[in-house]
Design an enzyme around this catalytic site. Structure first.
Site, PDB file in Angstrom:
ATOM      1  CB  SER A 153      -0.862  -0.004   1.275  1.00  0.00           C
ATOM      2  OG  SER A 153      -1.355   1.292   1.566  1.00  0.00           O
ATOM      3  CE1 TYR A 166      -3.780   0.614   4.014  1.00  0.00           C
ATOM      4  CE2 TYR A 166      -5.184  -1.249   4.516  1.00  0.00           C
ATOM      5  CZ  TYR A 166      -4.515  -0.476   3.605  1.00  0.00           C
ATOM      6  OH  TYR A 166      -4.565  -0.792   2.260  1.00  0.00           O
TER       7      TYR A 166
HETATM    8  P1  NAP Z   1     -12.030  -4.595  -0.666  1.00  0.00           P
HETATM    9  O1  NAP Z   1     -12.771  -4.105  -1.847  1.00  0.00           O
HETATM   10  O2  NAP Z   1     -12.496  -4.247   0.722  1.00  0.00           O
HETATM   11  O3  NAP Z   1     -11.859  -6.206  -0.765  1.00  0.00           O
HETATM   12  C1  NAP Z   1     -11.158  -6.857   0.252  1.00  0.00           C
HETATM   13  C2  NAP Z   1     -11.409  -8.331   0.081  1.00  0.00           C
HETATM   14  O4  NAP Z   1     -10.750  -9.030   1.147  1.00  0.00           O
HETATM   15  C3  NAP Z   1     -12.883  -8.677   0.159  1.00  0.00           C
HETATM   16  O5  NAP Z   1     -13.194  -9.701  -0.753  1.00  0.00           O
HETATM   17  C4  NAP Z   1     -13.016  -9.182   1.588  1.00  0.00           C
HETATM   18  O6  NAP Z   1     -14.066 -10.079   1.769  1.00  0.00           O
HETATM   19  C5  NAP Z   1     -11.697  -9.917   1.750  1.00  0.00           C
HETATM   20  N1  NAP Z   1     -11.369 -10.183   3.150  1.00  0.00           N
HETATM   21  C6  NAP Z   1     -11.246  -9.287   4.146  1.00  0.00           C
HETATM   22  N2  NAP Z   1     -10.935  -9.916   5.302  1.00  0.00           N
HETATM   23  C7  NAP Z   1     -10.891 -11.248   5.019  1.00  0.00           C
HETATM   24  C8  NAP Z   1     -10.620 -12.416   5.793  1.00  0.00           C
HETATM   25  N3  NAP Z   1     -10.360 -12.348   7.101  1.00  0.00           N
HETATM   26  N4  NAP Z   1     -10.636 -13.615   5.171  1.00  0.00           N
HETATM   27  C9  NAP Z   1     -10.926 -13.701   3.851  1.00  0.00           C
HETATM   28  N5  NAP Z   1     -11.196 -12.633   3.043  1.00  0.00           N
HETATM   29  C10 NAP Z   1     -11.165 -11.421   3.653  1.00  0.00           C
HETATM   30  O7  NAP Z   1     -10.530  -4.095  -0.746  1.00  0.00           O
HETATM   31  P2  NAP Z   1      -9.622  -3.726  -2.011  1.00  0.00           P
HETATM   32  O8  NAP Z   1      -9.636  -2.248  -2.186  1.00  0.00           O
HETATM   33  O9  NAP Z   1      -9.960  -4.634  -3.159  1.00  0.00           O
HETATM   34  O10 NAP Z   1      -8.202  -4.107  -1.407  1.00  0.00           O
HETATM   35  C11 NAP Z   1      -7.644  -5.389  -1.611  1.00  0.00           C
HETATM   36  C12 NAP Z   1      -6.260  -5.329  -1.017  1.00  0.00           C
HETATM   37  O11 NAP Z   1      -5.557  -4.208  -1.582  1.00  0.00           O
HETATM   38  C13 NAP Z   1      -6.249  -5.091   0.489  1.00  0.00           C
HETATM   39  O12 NAP Z   1      -5.168  -5.783   1.072  1.00  0.00           O
HETATM   40  C14 NAP Z   1      -6.006  -3.578   0.611  1.00  0.00           C
HETATM   41  O13 NAP Z   1      -5.400  -3.242   1.841  1.00  0.00           O
HETATM   42  C15 NAP Z   1      -5.087  -3.354  -0.531  1.00  0.00           C
HETATM   43  N6  NAP Z   1      -5.018  -2.002  -1.080  1.00  0.00           N
HETATM   44  C16 NAP Z   1      -6.140  -1.349  -1.479  1.00  0.00           C
HETATM   45  C17 NAP Z   1      -6.006  -0.079  -2.072  1.00  0.00           C
HETATM   46  C18 NAP Z   1      -7.177   0.715  -2.558  1.00  0.00           C
HETATM   47  O14 NAP Z   1      -6.997   1.927  -2.795  1.00  0.00           O
HETATM   48  N7  NAP Z   1      -8.347   0.133  -2.703  1.00  0.00           N
HETATM   49  C19 NAP Z   1      -4.747   0.476  -2.241  1.00  0.00           C
HETATM   50  C20 NAP Z   1      -3.628  -0.230  -1.757  1.00  0.00           C
HETATM   51  C21 NAP Z   1      -3.790  -1.475  -1.200  1.00  0.00           C
HETATM   52  P3  NAP Z   1     -15.351  -9.623   2.654  1.00  0.00           P
HETATM   53  O15 NAP Z   1     -16.343  -9.130   1.675  1.00  0.00           O
HETATM   54  O16 NAP Z   1     -15.765 -10.864   3.379  1.00  0.00           O
HETATM   55  O17 NAP Z   1     -14.928  -8.544   3.609  1.00  0.00           O
HETATM   56  C1  GCO Z   2      -6.936   5.343   3.088  1.00  0.00           C
HETATM   57  C2  GCO Z   2      -7.035   4.390   1.919  1.00  0.00           C
HETATM   58  C3  GCO Z   2      -5.672   3.823   1.592  1.00  0.00           C
HETATM   59  C4  GCO Z   2      -5.793   2.866   0.443  1.00  0.00           C
HETATM   60  C5  GCO Z   2      -4.465   2.319   0.059  1.00  0.00           C
HETATM   61  C6  GCO Z   2      -3.517   3.357  -0.401  1.00  0.00           C
HETATM   62  O1  GCO Z   2      -7.854   5.369   3.917  1.00  0.00           O
HETATM   63  O2  GCO Z   2      -5.931   6.065   3.126  1.00  0.00           O
HETATM   64  O3  GCO Z   2      -7.956   3.357   2.202  1.00  0.00           O
HETATM   65  O4  GCO Z   2      -5.143   3.193   2.706  1.00  0.00           O
HETATM   66  O5  GCO Z   2      -6.617   1.821   0.774  1.00  0.00           O
HETATM   67  O6  GCO Z   2      -3.925   1.495   1.032  1.00  0.00           O
HETATM   68  O7  GCO Z   2      -2.429   2.699  -1.010  1.00  0.00           O
END
Ligand code: NAP
Ligand code: GCO
Length: 273
Positions: A153, A166
């Protein structure tokens, strides 16, 4: 190994089984789609409920992905994860590629955050990648080949208000990535991180919701000013970088975090006009 591969095939995932944790929607689903398009033999994903699996299977079918296998498993449950690995071996085959994608965030000022909330974020975003990786490493060691990709992230590098747990987890995940590289590189296992910028998914939806008066969410404007392209990124923009890290094209890349952030980490932010 690359010896008998040409440039065209280096990015192919043909013959590979990929497990993307939490790939029901969002970033995980985008990565799983890209893997299928890159020729993966099987796509494996998990969720915490059968309902989520069933809904996701519809999405995979709608994408024409017929080789998706969904399993109910909470990634923090070590016993369930180990049992799932055995079940995958029996029902699907070896796990060549693991993407530790499942994750949550809680946006609470640290001095107000309850310990249980802090712990839950650490458990899912940092301890679970250890649990799942440790369960999959033995077969990768025996095969002397494997790819582990941890979804890091911006918060692996930067802090901000209300995301202490986080940021601690994602900072730790960066170092876990480097340590898996260090400890298992001799088995021809590559462990790298993929560091998305700000991606339009359900996880960030609260940061993009219009205000009650219809105006733009202040965080929405903030992030667009921090991104050189002036926009949020889409989940599908992570697909090709994720294919690179899962393919033989990255066999000499290990312990790196590939940031796919549109330039956020390089940019001080749009100056006032
Ligand atoms: P999201 O839309 O909230 O999806 C997260 C997924 O993880 C959902 O399918 C959720 O299922 C599953 N999950 C959560 N806890 C779990 C558990 N204990 N066991 C099994 N499955 C679980 O998030 P996203 O934005 O796609 O993010 C995916 C990854 O990328 C995460 O690690 C997040 O930190 C990272 N990330 C996101 C961003 C961003 O801007 N979106 C940027 C950088 C990194 P449920 O529906 O059951 O909760
Ligand atoms: C926040 C966002 C970020 C993104 C991502 C950025 O609240 O700042 O959720 O944490 O999820 O991790 O890379």
């Amino acid at each position: 190994m690359q010896a008998n591969l040409n440039m065209k095939n280096l990015f192919s995932l043909e013959g590979k089984n990929a497990w993307v944790t939490g790939a029901c929607y969002g970033i995980g689903f985008a990565i799983a789609k890209a893997y299928a398009q890159a020729g993966a033999e099987n796509i494996i994903f998990n969720a915490r409920s059968q309902e989520a699996i069933d809904k996701a299977m519809e999405l995979y079918r709608a994408e024409g992905i017929k080789n998706a296998h969904g399993y109910v498993c909470d990634v923090t449950d070590e016993v369930a994860v180990k049992a799932l690995v055995e079940r995958i071996h029996q029902e699907v085959g070896p796990i060549h590629i693991l993407v530790n994608n499942a994750g949550i965030i809680k946006r609470i000022p640290m001095h107000e955050m309850k310990r249980a909330d802090f712990q839950q974020v650490i458990d899912i975003d940092l301890v679970a990648p250890y649990i799942v990786s440790a369960a999959v490493l033995p077969e990768m060691m025996e095969r002397r080949e494997g790819k582990i990709i941890n979804i890091c992230s911006m918060m692996s590098e930067l802090g901000r208000e209300t995301v202490s747990a986080y940021a601690a987890a994602k900072g730790g995940l960066k170092m876990l990535t480097r340590n898996i590289c260090s400890e298992y590189g001799e088995y021809n296992i590559q462990c790298n991180g993929l560091g998305p910028g700000y991606i339009a998914t359900p996880q960030t939806a609260p940061l993009r919701e219009p205000q009650p008066d219809g105006s733009r969410h202040p965080f929405d404007a903030f992030i667009c000013a921090k991104t050189p392209a002036g926009r949020w990124l889409e989940p599908d923009e992570l697909g090709a970088p994720a294919v690179f890290l899962a393919s033989h094209a990255s066999d000499a890349v290990n312990g790196q975090i590939l940031y796919v952030d549109g330039g956020i980490l390089a940019y001080i932010g749009r100056q006032p006009k």
